[in-house]
Design a protein around this motif. Structure first.
Motif, PDB file in Angstrom:
ATOM      1  N   PRO A 101      38.162  28.464  69.712  1.00 43.89           N
ATOM      2  CA  PRO A 101      37.928  29.199  70.957  1.00 43.89           C
ATOM      3  C   PRO A 101      36.820  28.565  71.806  1.00 43.89           C
ATOM      4  O   PRO A 101      35.841  28.032  71.276  1.00 43.89           O
ATOM      5  N   PHE A 102      36.992  28.645  73.111  1.00 45.00           N
ATOM      6  CA  PHE A 102      36.006  28.152  74.068  1.00 45.00           C
ATOM      7  C   PHE A 102      34.615  28.697  73.749  1.00 45.00           C
ATOM      8  O   PHE A 102      33.626  27.974  73.789  1.00 45.00           O
ATOM      9  N   GLU A 103      34.542  29.985  73.427  1.00 46.70           N
ATOM     10  CA  GLU A 103      33.257  30.651  73.154  1.00 46.70           C
ATOM     11  C   GLU A 103      32.529  30.006  71.976  1.00 46.70           C
ATOM     12  O   GLU A 103      31.304  29.883  71.991  1.00 46.70           O
ATOM     13  N   ASN A 104      33.271  29.570  70.959  1.00 47.56           N
ATOM     14  CA  ASN A 104      32.632  28.906  69.813  1.00 47.56           C
ATOM     15  C   ASN A 104      32.005  27.570  70.226  1.00 47.56           C
ATOM     16  O   ASN A 104      30.898  27.242  69.801  1.00 47.56           O
ATOM     17  N   VAL A 105      32.712  26.809  71.036  1.00 43.26           N
ATOM     18  CA  VAL A 105      32.183  25.519  71.500  1.00 43.26           C
ATOM     19  C   VAL A 105      30.956  25.765  72.373  1.00 43.26           C
ATOM     20  O   VAL A 105      29.933  25.070  72.250  1.00 43.26           O
ATOM     21  N   LEU A 106      31.020  26.771  73.232  1.00 49.29           N
ATOM     22  CA  LEU A 106      29.887  27.122  74.084  1.00 49.29           C
ATOM     23  C   LEU A 106      28.680  27.541  73.242  1.00 49.29           C
ATOM     24  O   LEU A 106      27.549  27.150  73.515  1.00 49.29           O
ATOM     25  N   ASN A 107      28.910  28.321  72.194  1.00 53.05           N
ATOM     26  CA  ASN A 107      27.811  28.734  71.312  1.00 53.05           C
ATOM     27  C   ASN A 107      27.158  27.526  70.644  1.00 53.05           C
ATOM     28  O   ASN A 107      25.932  27.459  70.526  1.00 53.05           O
ATOM     29  N   VAL A 108      27.962  26.566  70.210  1.00 53.56           N
ATOM     30  CA  VAL A 108      27.425  25.342  69.609  1.00 53.56           C
ATOM     31  C   VAL A 108      26.557  24.603  70.634  1.00 53.56           C
ATOM     32  O   VAL A 108      25.449  24.158  70.327  1.00 53.56           O
ATOM     33  N   ALA A 109      27.045  24.499  71.859  1.00 49.43           N
ATOM     34  CA  ALA A 109      26.287  23.815  72.919  1.00 49.43           C
ATOM     35  C   ALA A 109      24.962  24.525  73.194  1.00 49.43           C
ATOM     36  O   ALA A 109      23.919  23.872  73.349  1.00 49.43           O
ATOM     37  N   MET A 110      24.989  25.853  73.241  1.00 48.79           N
ATOM     38  CA  MET A 110      23.760  26.601  73.499  1.00 48.79           C
ATOM     39  C   MET A 110      22.761  26.436  72.361  1.00 48.79           C
ATOM     40  O   MET A 110      21.559  26.280  72.599  1.00 48.79           O
ATOM     41  N   LEU A 111      23.238  26.454  71.133  1.00 48.69           N
ATOM     42  CA  LEU A 111      22.346  26.252  69.980  1.00 48.69           C
ATOM     43  C   LEU A 111      21.730  24.852  70.010  1.00 48.69           C
ATOM     44  O   LEU A 111      20.545  24.682  69.707  1.00 48.69           O
TER      45      LEU A 111
END
Length: 140
Positions: free
Chosen positions: A70-80
């Motif tokens: 999911p897009f949200e998982n990739v975004l969470n990785v980027a934010m971390l």
């Protein structure tokens, strides 16, 4: 100095002082808006605070590498990554089926602005969340 002139001079002096003070107050720069989020990874909470402009640049640079991620998982990785939570980044990317390790030269470059850094985090997140394809080799 006659009494009337003294009062007028004092009033003019106070008025000039107040107008100078008001112009200083009005010239304060606006605080940049910040995107905030709390991410929970393996029972730990991670506070995310990213300038909104950088967050928008990050979202635009995200490419979900696989329909199963999911897009949200990739975004969470980027934010971390942006917040330098490298251990949490590894955990989340591995839970997506990705490789899970970040490059050794990780961190903010001295001359890098926040938007460019956010884009770089998004690109690394895209790579980290790619599914690992295991090579099975020829069967004997």
């Amino acid at each position: 100095m006659p009494k009337g002139v003294k009062v007028e001079w004092l009033f003019q002096s106070l008025t000039e002082h107040n107008s100078a003070r008001q112009s200083v107050v009005q010239s304060k720069p606006e605080m940049p808006s910040v995107f905030r989020k709390i991410l929970s990874v393996d029972g730990k909470s991670y506070s995310i605070a990213i300038p909104t402009e950088a967050y928008m640049a990050m979202k635009e640079a995200i490419e979900s590498p696989d329909e199963s991620v999911p897009f949200e998982n990739v975004l969470n990785v980027a934010m971390l990554l942006f917040m330098n939570y490298v251990d949490a980044t590894t955990t989340v990317s591995e839970s997506c089926g990705g490789g899970g390790s970040t490059s050794s030269n990780w961190g903010k470059d001295d001359d890098e602005d926040e938007r460019e850094r956010a884009r770089r985090c998004a690109q690394d997140a895209n790579w980290l969340c790619k599914q690992i394809r295991k090579y099975k080799g020829p069967h004997r």
